[in-house]
Write a protein that holds these residues in place. Sequence first.
Motif, PDB file in Angstrom:
ATOM      1  N   HIS A  60       0.824  -1.221   0.000  1.00  0.00           N
ATOM      2  CA  HIS A  60       0.000   0.000   0.000  1.00  0.00           C
ATOM      3  C   HIS A  60       0.853   1.265   0.000  1.00  0.00           C
ATOM      4  O   HIS A  60       0.585   2.213   0.743  1.00  0.00           O
ATOM      5  CB  HIS A  60      -0.958   0.017   1.196  1.00  0.00           C
ATOM      6  N   GLY A  61       1.909   1.268  -0.786  1.00  0.00           N
ATOM      7  CA  GLY A  61       2.753   2.455  -0.918  1.00  0.00           C
ATOM      8  C   GLY A  61       3.665   2.712   0.269  1.00  0.00           C
ATOM      9  O   GLY A  61       4.253   3.780   0.374  1.00  0.00           O
ATOM     10  N   LYS A  62       3.773   1.743   1.162  1.00  0.00           N
ATOM     11  CA  LYS A  62       4.629   1.893   2.329  1.00  0.00           C
ATOM     12  C   LYS A  62       5.703   0.811   2.333  1.00  0.00           C
ATOM     13  O   LYS A  62       5.503  -0.265   1.798  1.00  0.00           O
ATOM     14  CB  LYS A  62       3.811   1.799   3.619  1.00  0.00           C
ATOM     15  N   LYS A  63       6.813   1.113   2.957  1.00  0.00           N
ATOM     16  CA  LYS A  63       7.910   0.158   3.108  1.00  0.00           C
ATOM     17  C   LYS A  63       7.816  -0.432   4.511  1.00  0.00           C
ATOM     18  O   LYS A  63       7.827   0.306   5.503  1.00  0.00           O
ATOM     19  CB  LYS A  63       9.240   0.882   2.927  1.00  0.00           C
ATOM     20  N   LYS A 103      -3.293  -0.769   8.462  1.00  0.00           N
ATOM     21  CA  LYS A 103      -3.300  -2.031   7.713  1.00  0.00           C
ATOM     22  C   LYS A 103      -1.863  -2.394   7.381  1.00  0.00           C
ATOM     23  O   LYS A 103      -1.155  -1.632   6.739  1.00  0.00           O
ATOM     24  CB  LYS A 103      -4.125  -1.884   6.452  1.00  0.00           C
ATOM     25  N   THR A 104      -1.423  -3.565   7.849  1.00  0.00           N
ATOM     26  CA  THR A 104      -0.052  -4.023   7.628  1.00  0.00           C
ATOM     27  C   THR A 104      -0.073  -5.247   6.713  1.00  0.00           C
ATOM     28  O   THR A 104      -1.138  -5.822   6.489  1.00  0.00           O
ATOM     29  CB  THR A 104       0.621  -4.415   8.958  1.00  0.00           C
ATOM     30  N   PRO A 105       1.087  -5.677   6.214  1.00  0.00           N
ATOM     31  CA  PRO A 105       1.123  -6.893   5.405  1.00  0.00           C
ATOM     32  C   PRO A 105       0.730  -8.141   6.200  1.00  0.00           C
ATOM     33  O   PRO A 105       0.383  -9.158   5.628  1.00  0.00           O
ATOM     34  CB  PRO A 105       2.580  -6.993   4.959  1.00  0.00           C
ATOM     35  N   LEU A 106       0.763  -8.060   7.535  1.00  0.00           N
ATOM     36  CA  LEU A 106       0.410  -9.208   8.380  1.00  0.00           C
ATOM     37  C   LEU A 106      -1.018  -9.129   8.903  1.00  0.00           C
ATOM     38  O   LEU A 106      -1.429  -9.953   9.699  1.00  0.00           O
ATOM     39  CB  LEU A 106       1.368  -9.301   9.568  1.00  0.00           C
ATOM     40  N   ARG A 114       7.691   4.019  18.421  1.00  0.00           N
ATOM     41  CA  ARG A 114       8.283   4.990  17.500  1.00  0.00           C
ATOM     42  C   ARG A 114       9.665   4.492  17.120  1.00  0.00           C
ATOM     43  O   ARG A 114      10.253   3.674  17.808  1.00  0.00           O
ATOM     44  CB  ARG A 114       8.448   6.348  18.183  1.00  0.00           C
ATOM     45  N   GLY A 115      10.189   5.008  16.032  1.00  0.00           N
ATOM     46  CA  GLY A 115      11.532   4.643  15.627  1.00  0.00           C
ATOM     47  C   GLY A 115      12.225   5.820  14.988  1.00  0.00           C
ATOM     48  O   GLY A 115      11.581   6.657  14.366  1.00  0.00           O
ATOM     49  N   THR A 116      13.533   5.883  15.117  1.00  0.00           N
ATOM     50  CA  THR A 116      14.274   7.006  14.532  1.00  0.00           C
ATOM     51  C   THR A 116      14.326   6.905  13.006  1.00  0.00           C
ATOM     52  O   THR A 116      14.402   7.915  12.329  1.00  0.00           O
ATOM     53  CB  THR A 116      15.708   7.060  15.092  1.00  0.00           C
ATOM     54  N   ALA A 117      14.267   5.681  12.484  1.00  0.00           N
ATOM     55  CA  ALA A 117      14.326   5.497  11.037  1.00  0.00           C
ATOM     56  C   ALA A 117      12.949   5.567  10.378  1.00  0.00           C
ATOM     57  O   ALA A 117      12.847   5.505   9.166  1.00  0.00           O
ATOM     58  CB  ALA A 117      14.959   4.146  10.709  1.00  0.00           C
ATOM     59  N   MET A 118      11.903   5.720  11.188  1.00  0.00           N
ATOM     60  CA  MET A 118      10.555   5.731  10.632  1.00  0.00           C
ATOM     61  C   MET A 118      10.283   7.072   9.954  1.00  0.00           C
ATOM     62  O   MET A 118      10.453   8.125  10.559  1.00  0.00           O
ATOM     63  CB  MET A 118       9.501   5.523  11.730  1.00  0.00           C
ATOM     64  N   PHE A 123       7.584   1.842   7.897  1.00  0.00           N
ATOM     65  CA  PHE A 123       7.012   1.330   9.139  1.00  0.00           C
ATOM     66  C   PHE A 123       7.694   0.027   9.509  1.00  0.00           C
ATOM     67  O   PHE A 123       8.240  -0.668   8.656  1.00  0.00           O
ATOM     68  CB  PHE A 123       5.515   1.051   8.962  1.00  0.00           C
ATOM     69  N   ASP A 124       7.644  -0.314  10.797  1.00  0.00           N
ATOM     70  CA  ASP A 124       8.159  -1.598  11.298  1.00  0.00           C
ATOM     71  C   ASP A 124       7.017  -2.362  11.948  1.00  0.00           C
ATOM     72  O   ASP A 124       6.139  -1.767  12.554  1.00  0.00           O
ATOM     73  CB  ASP A 124       9.242  -1.375  12.355  1.00  0.00           C
ATOM     74  N   VAL A 125       7.066  -3.681  11.830  1.00  0.00           N
ATOM     75  CA  VAL A 125       6.163  -4.547  12.570  1.00  0.00           C
ATOM     76  C   VAL A 125       7.011  -5.466  13.448  1.00  0.00           C
ATOM     77  O   VAL A 125       8.168  -5.728  13.154  1.00  0.00           O
ATOM     78  CB  VAL A 125       5.248  -5.394  11.654  1.00  0.00           C
TER      79      VAL A 125
END
Length: 127
Positions: A60-63, A103-106, A114-118, A123-125
């Motif tokens: 959905h256009g997200k990494k 909505k995530t791939p899972l 939160r994350g510094t690289a976000m 996004f991270d799961v």
Amino acid sequence: MNFKKGIILLTIIFGINVGTIITPMVTNSVTTVQAKKKNPRGKAYVTKHQFRFRGVVKYHGKKWTYYSGSRFADGTRNHGGYDKHGYVIVSAPRSYKFGTKVKTPLGWGVVHDRGTAMTNYHFDVVI
């Protein structure tokens, strides 16, 4: 004349099934209420195994990437990658508030970290 007799009369005179016209009008409100309810373990785009194998999933256009942890910024604990309500734990950019459903791939996830690289598209799961 009551409602039931009116439907029977319309069916006989015009040869149409009035139930097919009235049913969507009656059930439409019920259907939309059910559609808004999110299933935490709803349809997943990939499995956890596939996610680990790929490392990065574009959805959905997200990494989407993954990480592991036991406690998160809002105090949530890890239950096999899910929070206590069954949603995937997500680390998102600061523009997303804690508790936001994503909505995530899972399947459906909730922002708990939160994350510094976000960034706006990264996004991270938790796996």
